[in-house]
Write an enzyme that holds these catalytic residues in place. Structure first.
Site, mmCIF file in Angstrom:
data_model
loop_
_atom_site.group_PDB
_atom_site.id
_atom_site.type_symbol
_atom_site.label_atom_id
_atom_site.label_comp_id
_atom_site.label_asym_id
_atom_site.label_seq_id
_atom_site.Cartn_x
_atom_site.Cartn_y
_atom_site.Cartn_z
ATOM 1 N N ASP A 90 1.878 -0.923 7.197
ATOM 2 C CA ASP A 90 2.547 -1.182 5.946
ATOM 3 C C ASP A 90 3.918 -0.549 6.060
ATOM 4 O O ASP A 90 4.097 0.607 6.279
ATOM 5 C CB ASP A 90 1.560 -0.436 4.953
ATOM 6 N N HIS A 112 -0.336 -3.755 4.162
ATOM 7 C CA HIS A 112 -0.295 -3.583 2.670
ATOM 8 C C HIS A 112 -1.412 -4.461 2.247
ATOM 9 O O HIS A 112 -1.174 -5.840 2.416
ATOM 10 C CB HIS A 112 0.802 -3.553 2.183
ATOM 11 N N SER A 149 -1.436 0.539 -4.655
ATOM 12 C CA SER A 149 -0.108 -0.050 -4.509
ATOM 13 C C SER A 149 0.625 0.561 -5.857
ATOM 14 O O SER A 149 0.673 1.633 -6.266
ATOM 15 C CB SER A 149 0.057 -1.676 -4.324
#
Length: 341
Positions: A277, A307, A171
Site C-alpha cells: 500500500d 490497499h 482508509s
C-alpha cells in the site's frame, strides 16, 4: 522497510494517467462532482428476520436535515454468555468522495464483521466531499456517536453493550475515526454512560506535502496510486489548506498535539496496513508518533497485499477479523483489570 521514513520534495512528479478517469468522476463548474452511479453498486438492508441470513440489518435516520443515516448490523444468533454484544461504530472508505453505508462492498464487510466478531456494527453514512468538505464528515461522525448515546433504537438498546464500544474506520473512514476519536477524547465524559474502549484504524488514509518512500516506490500502484490520493485530498480538504493540515498529516506539530488527547483518555489504538500500500510509510510514522506521545498503540502490518484487499478477498478479511477479535479482547481485558485494581 527502513526505520526512518525517507522523503523527497513534493515537486517530484507523480505518475498517474488521469486521476479523474481512475475515479470515474467529472468536476462540475459549481465545484460538485458527477460520479459514475454504477461504479459502486448498493445493497439493501435486510431487517426482516424471515430470510435465512445470519446477520440482520436496518437503516436508521440520524439527521433529516443533512440526510445522514446509519446501517445497523445485528447477528441473528444471540451470544450465549450474555444478552449484549460489543458495539463497533464504523466509517466506510471511499477517499471522502465516494460510497455510502449502502455500498455493497461495505455492506458485505460489515455483515461479515458482525458475524465473525459477534458484535453489533453501526455503519455510519456521512456527507461526501467536495460538496461537503472536511470537517463535515468529522461533524457527522460525532453526531452519529451522540445519536447512539440517546437513541431508542431497539436493536441497540436491547442488544448493545455500551460499556464495550469501539470506533473503527477503513482508509478515509479510518481518518474520520481518528479525528472523531480525538474530538470525543477532548470531552470523554460526553458519551457517558457508554464507553469507548479503543480505536481501530484499518489502512488509514493520511498524507503530507512531501512524498514518502512508499509513495515513490508504488507511484504506479494499480489500486491507489499517489496521484489519485492527491486528487482526493484536493477535493476533501478545506479550500486553501495545504497537505500538512492536521486533517491530512497527523505527524506535524499541530497534529501530534492532537494525538496527545488519545493518550490522556487511555484508549488502545490498533493500526493495520500492508507494505503493498503506498500509504504504509504514513501509517508506520503515525504509530511512531502515537508511541512517542504515550498512546497505547499496537500495529499489524502485513507483507505484500494492497490497499483495500480486505474488501476484495474473503480470506484476507477473515484474517483481519481475527486480528480485530484479539484487539477487542485485549482492550476489554485491560480496562477490566484496571477497574479491578
Amino acid at each position: 522497510m527502513s526505520d526512518q521514513t525517507k522523503t523527497v520534495p513534493s515537486s517530484n512528479p507523480t505518475v498517474v494517467d488521469d486521476p479523474y478517469k481512475r475515479l470515474e468522476i467529472t468536476r462540475n463548474p459549481n465545484g460538485s462532482l458527477t460520479r459514475n452511479p454504477n461504479r459502486f453498486p448498493n445493497t439493501s438492508a435486510t431487517p426482516d428476520p424471515d430470510p435465512t441470513v445470519p446477520v440482520l440489518s436496518k437503516d436508521v435516520t440520524i439527521n433529516q436535515t443533512t440526510h445522514t443515516w446509519a446501517r445497523v448490523f445485528l447477528p441473528r444468533q444471540k451470544p450465549l454468555d450474555t444478552n449484549k454484544f460489543p458495539l463497533i461504530v464504523y466509517y466506510h472508505a471511499g477517499g471522502f468522495i465516494h460510497c455510502s453505508a449502502a455500498s455493497t462492498i461495505f455492506h458485505v464487510f460489515c455483515s461479515n464483521m458482525a458475524l465473525e466478531l459477534q458484535a453489533i456494527v453501526v455503519s455510519v453514512d456521512y456527507r461526501l466531499a467536495p460538496e461537503h468538505r472536511l470537517p463535515a464528515a468529522y461533524d457527522d461522525a460525532i453526531e452519529a456517536l451522540l445519536w447512539i448515546k440517546t437513541t431508542q433504537e431497539e436493536w441497540l438498546t436491547q442488544y448493545a453493550n455500551f460499556t464495550t464500544c469501539f470506533v473503527m474506520g477503513s482508509s478515509s473512514g479510518a481518518n474520520i475515526a481518528y479525528h472523531a476519536g480525538i474530538r470525543v477524547a477532548e470531552e470523554a465524559d460526553g458519551l457517558r454512560p457508554w464507553k469507548i474502549r479503543g480505536l481501530i484504524l484499518h489502512q488509514p488514509f493520511f498524507g503530507g506535502s512531501v512524498k514518502v518512500e512508499s509513495e515513490l516506490r508504488l507511484v504506479n500502484d494499480p489500486v491507489l496510486p499517489p496521484g489519485v490520493g492527491d486528487l482526493m485530498w484536493e477535493l476533501a480538504l478545506p479550500i486553501g489548506a495545504d497537505r500538512d493540515h492536521e486533517y491530512c498529516n497527523p505527524t506535524t506539530t499541530k497534529g501530534t498535539n492532537l494525538t496527545e488527547k488519545l493518550a490522556a483518555v487511555g484508549w488502545k489504538v490498533l493500526v493495520t496496513g500492508c507494505d503493498g500500500d503506498p500509504l504504509i510509510d504514513r501509517q508506520v510514522e503515525l504509530v511512531k508518533s502515537m508511541e512517542e506521545k504515550g498512546v497505547k498503540v499496537v500495529s499489524h502490518f502485513r507483507m505484500g497485499d494492497h490497499h483495500g484487499v480486505d474488501f476484495m478477498q474473503p480470506d484476507k478479511a477473515n484474517a483481519l477479523f481475527l486480528v480485530l477479535k484479539d484487539f477487542i479482547a485485549s482492550a476489554t481485558s485491560v480496562t477490566i483489570n484496571a477497574n479491578v485494581e
